[in-house]
Design a protein around this motif. Structure first.
Motif, PDB file in Angstrom:
ATOM      1  N   ASN A  25       0.841  -1.198   0.000  1.00 15.12           N
ATOM      2  CA  ASN A  25       0.000   0.000   0.000  1.00 15.12           C
ATOM      3  C   ASN A  25       0.876   1.248   0.000  1.00 15.12           C
ATOM      4  N   LEU A  26       0.397   2.263  -0.706  1.00 13.29           N
ATOM      5  CA  LEU A  26       1.110   3.532  -0.819  1.00 13.29           C
ATOM      6  C   LEU A  26       0.365   4.609  -0.040  1.00 13.29           C
ATOM      7  N   SER A  27       1.113   5.504   0.573  1.00 17.76           N
ATOM      8  CA  SER A  27       0.513   6.631   1.292  1.00 17.76           C
ATOM      9  C   SER A  27       1.358   7.889   1.027  1.00 17.76           C
TER      10      SER A  27
ATOM     11  N   THR B 269       4.045   0.566   2.479  1.00 18.55           N
ATOM     12  CA  THR B 269       3.824  -0.346   3.595  1.00 18.55           C
ATOM     13  C   THR B 269       3.461  -1.729   3.063  1.00 18.55           C
ATOM     14  N   CYS B 270       4.197  -2.731   3.545  1.00 23.31           N
ATOM     15  CA  CYS B 270       3.974  -4.110   3.112  1.00 23.31           C
ATOM     16  C   CYS B 270       3.317  -4.873   4.262  1.00 23.31           C
TER      17      CYS B 270
ATOM     18  N   LEU C 292       8.749   1.467   4.062  1.00 21.66           N
ATOM     19  CA  LEU C 292       9.840   2.139   3.362  1.00 21.66           C
ATOM     20  C   LEU C 292       9.333   3.503   2.936  1.00 21.66           C
ATOM     21  N   THR C 293      10.135   4.552   3.194  1.00 21.13           N
ATOM     22  CA  THR C 293       9.743   5.917   2.822  1.00 21.13           C
ATOM     23  C   THR C 293      10.699   6.438   1.761  1.00 21.13           C
ATOM     24  N   LEU C 294      10.132   6.883   0.659  1.00 24.75           N
ATOM     25  CA  LEU C 294      10.908   7.512  -0.410  1.00 24.75           C
ATOM     26  C   LEU C 294      10.811   9.019  -0.223  1.00 24.75           C
ATOM     27  N   LEU C 295      11.957   9.648   0.016  1.00 23.83           N
ATOM     28  CA  LEU C 295      11.995  11.077   0.270  1.00 23.83           C
ATOM     29  C   LEU C 295      12.433  11.834  -0.973  1.00 23.83           C
TER      30      LEU C 295
ATOM     31  N   TYR D 239       7.106  -1.076  -7.933  1.00 23.53           N
ATOM     32  CA  TYR D 239       7.690  -1.407  -6.638  1.00 23.53           C
ATOM     33  C   TYR D 239       6.938  -2.609  -6.058  1.00 23.53           C
ATOM     34  N   SER D 240       7.665  -3.508  -5.411  1.00 24.46           N
ATOM     35  CA  SER D 240       7.035  -4.667  -4.779  1.00 24.46           C
ATOM     36  C   SER D 240       7.841  -5.051  -3.539  1.00 24.46           C
ATOM     37  N   CYS D 241       7.235  -5.910  -2.716  1.00 23.68           N
ATOM     38  CA  CYS D 241       7.903  -6.387  -1.513  1.00 23.68           C
ATOM     39  C   CYS D 241       7.694  -7.888  -1.392  1.00 23.68           C
ATOM     40  N   GLN D 242       8.596  -8.529  -0.687  1.00 22.65           N
ATOM     41  CA  GLN D 242       8.507  -9.977  -0.476  1.00 22.65           C
ATOM     42  C   GLN D 242       8.407 -10.253   1.019  1.00 22.65           C
ATOM     43  N   ALA D 243       7.417 -11.075   1.394  1.00 22.26           N
ATOM     44  CA  ALA D 243       7.227 -11.484   2.786  1.00 22.26           C
ATOM     45  C   ALA D 243       7.827 -12.878   2.970  1.00 22.26           C
TER      46      ALA D 243
END
Length: 478
Positions: A222-224, A239-240, A264-267, A277-281
């Motif tokens: 999810n993106l915020s 947020t994963c 993870l925050t992209l500044l 973008y993706s994440c692995q659990a």
């Protein structure tokens, strides 16, 4: 005297719930080791008993023959005879006291009865042992074993407040003392207790909590804030999450980022960070992993520096002109307006496919007006204006004034024409120039020599077009 004996059939496991055989109330009595029991007759005191005999497994316990009673060795101090009813109390019970008891009573008439006594060791120390503390969903089985001291034990298993029963995956063995569940699922986990009973006591083990590891599954990113497009220089939090026990570990995947953890925050992102973008659990117990569906981040700059430019500084009717709408930054769409209204191109007006160039082929004087171009992308929009002046003419040239005039009177002739910019005028009498740069020719006092052909010539210095009109004026004598 005849002694009558009869054998009683088992009814229930607790005293007082059914009739005994003959003169005895109960046909089966249960009692714990170390406890006591009363064999109760149906006779209502006071009864005059002249003879009484109690036996255990056909061996005498106590004999009453009025006026004396005789107690068998080993029972002294352990029994009490109630001679008013013939009932007997037996104390300090041991396992050896289990067996068949019978009584013969002689009062006004003869009475006999028999019963059974079962002595049980009370249970204690109910404990559970487990073979599989670490359980993985679909991959593991576990076995719980229940043990307890005592005799004639019955075992029951509880998961929470629900009794565990046998099924395809659930096996109860060893008289119910062993519980085995194969191919466990997350719904098998819980707090297990073993409940043990015998006819004289019951007990429950301490709870054993079994946790089943599963997942990860339903891994999502999810993106915020949630946007279709992000402005260059803004911040985005990723947020994963995943359904997993124990909680999953997260690793971020992509050429443009690295790191671990659920967030993870992209500044201060820039357009070069546009991409998936993706994440692995990962679950370090189940040794399973799952990758989320990619989330696309599109980074755009704000639009700036909008302008509308023309291919010429002097637009002339009949010629071709292009108006170009430009800006710095990513442009998604353009919107043209004329004089405050949305522009609808006509037959001789076209827009290119991007909407950046408005073409007039050819120009008409009606195309003059205030043009604006709004340039948009999902981040912002800017607007630029352009005033288009279509130069035309001169046309519709005419001279107003008298065609006849009396001598000595004033002659006034006026020349007019449609023209942008305004035309300049030159007057000729016959072929001689008599006035320039004026739309009005005046002769205060006319003479006969003022009769003739008056020509007005109109000139547009932008269109470089000239037109003329002739008026014949005749002088009359007063």
């Amino acid at each position: 005297m005849n002694l009558l004996f009869s054998l009683c059939v088992l009814c229930v496991t607790f005293r007082g719930l059914c009739e005994g055989a003959g003169v005895l109330v109960d046909d089966l009595l249960n009692a714990p080791v170390g406890g006591k029991v009363i064999f109760t007759t149906t006779l209502t005191p006071p009864v005059t008993i002249t003879f009484l005999l109690w036996t255990f497994n056909h061996d005498n316990i106590i004999t009453f023959n009025e006026p004396m009673n005789t107690t068998t060795p080993g029972y002294e101090g352990r029994i009490t005879l109630f001679i008013s009813s013939g009932s007997l109390e037996l104390r300090n019970l041991s396992l050896n006291d289990s067996g068949d008891y019978a009584v013969t009573i002689s009062a006004t008439k003869a009475h006999t009865g028999s019963t059974k006594l079962r002595i049980y060791e009370p249970l204690s120390n109910v404990t559970i042992t487990t073979s599989s503390p670490d359980l993985v969903e679909f991959n593991s089985s576990f076995r719980l074993s229940c043990s307890s001291s005592g005799s004639s034990l019955s075992f029951y298993w509880l998961n929470g407040s629900s009794e565990v029963t046998a099924s395809d995956r659930v096996q109860l063995t060893g008289g119910g003392s062993n519980l085995t569940i194969s191919n466990v699922t997350r719904y098998d986990q819980g707090t297990f207790r073993c409940h043990v009973v015998n006819p004289v006591s019951n007990g429950t083990s301490d709870p054993v909590h079994l946790s089943v590891s599963f997942g990860p599954e339903n891994t999502s990113l999810n993106l915020s804030p949630t946007e279709h497009y992000y402005e260059d220089g803004s911040n985005v939090s990723l947020t994963c999450s995943a359904v997993s026990r124990p909680p999953a570990h997260f690793q971020w995947i992509g050429d443009k980022l690295s790191g671990s953890g659920p967030k993870l925050t992209l500044l201060n992102i820039n357009m070069n960070q546009t991409g998936n973008y993706s994440c692995q659990a990962f679950n370090n117990i189940t040794m399973r992993n799952q990758t989320s569906q990619p989330a696309f981040i599109s980074v755009l700059k704000r639009i700036s520096g909008a302008s509308v430019k023309s291919t010429t500084n002097q637009a002339v009717e009949g010629n071709s002109v292009n108006l170009t709408c430009e800006a710095a930054g990513p442009v998604f769409s353009r919107q043209w307006m004329k004089d405050g209204s949305y522009l609808i191109p006509t037959d001789n007006m076209t827009l290119n496919s991007e909407g950046s160039v408005l073409s007039f082929q050819p120009l008409k004087k009606t195309h003059s007006g205030e043009y604006s171009c709004r340039i948009m992308n999902p981040i912002n929009s800017v607007e630029a204006d352009y005033t288009l002046v279509v130069n035309y003419g001169p046309e519709s040239l005419q001279i107003t004034g008298p065609r006849e005039i009396n001598v000595k009177h004033t002659l006034t002739l006026t020349c007019s024409a449609d023209s942008t910019p305004s035309a300049t005028y030159t007057w000729l009498l016959n072929t001689r120039e008599i006035l320039s740069n004026s739309a009005v020719f005046t002769k205060d006092v006319t003479e006969f020599s003022d009769s003739g052909s008056y020509t007005c010539t109109a000139t547009n210095y932008v269109t470089r077009r000239t037109t003329a009109h002739v008026l014949f004026v005749t002088g009359n004598e007063m």
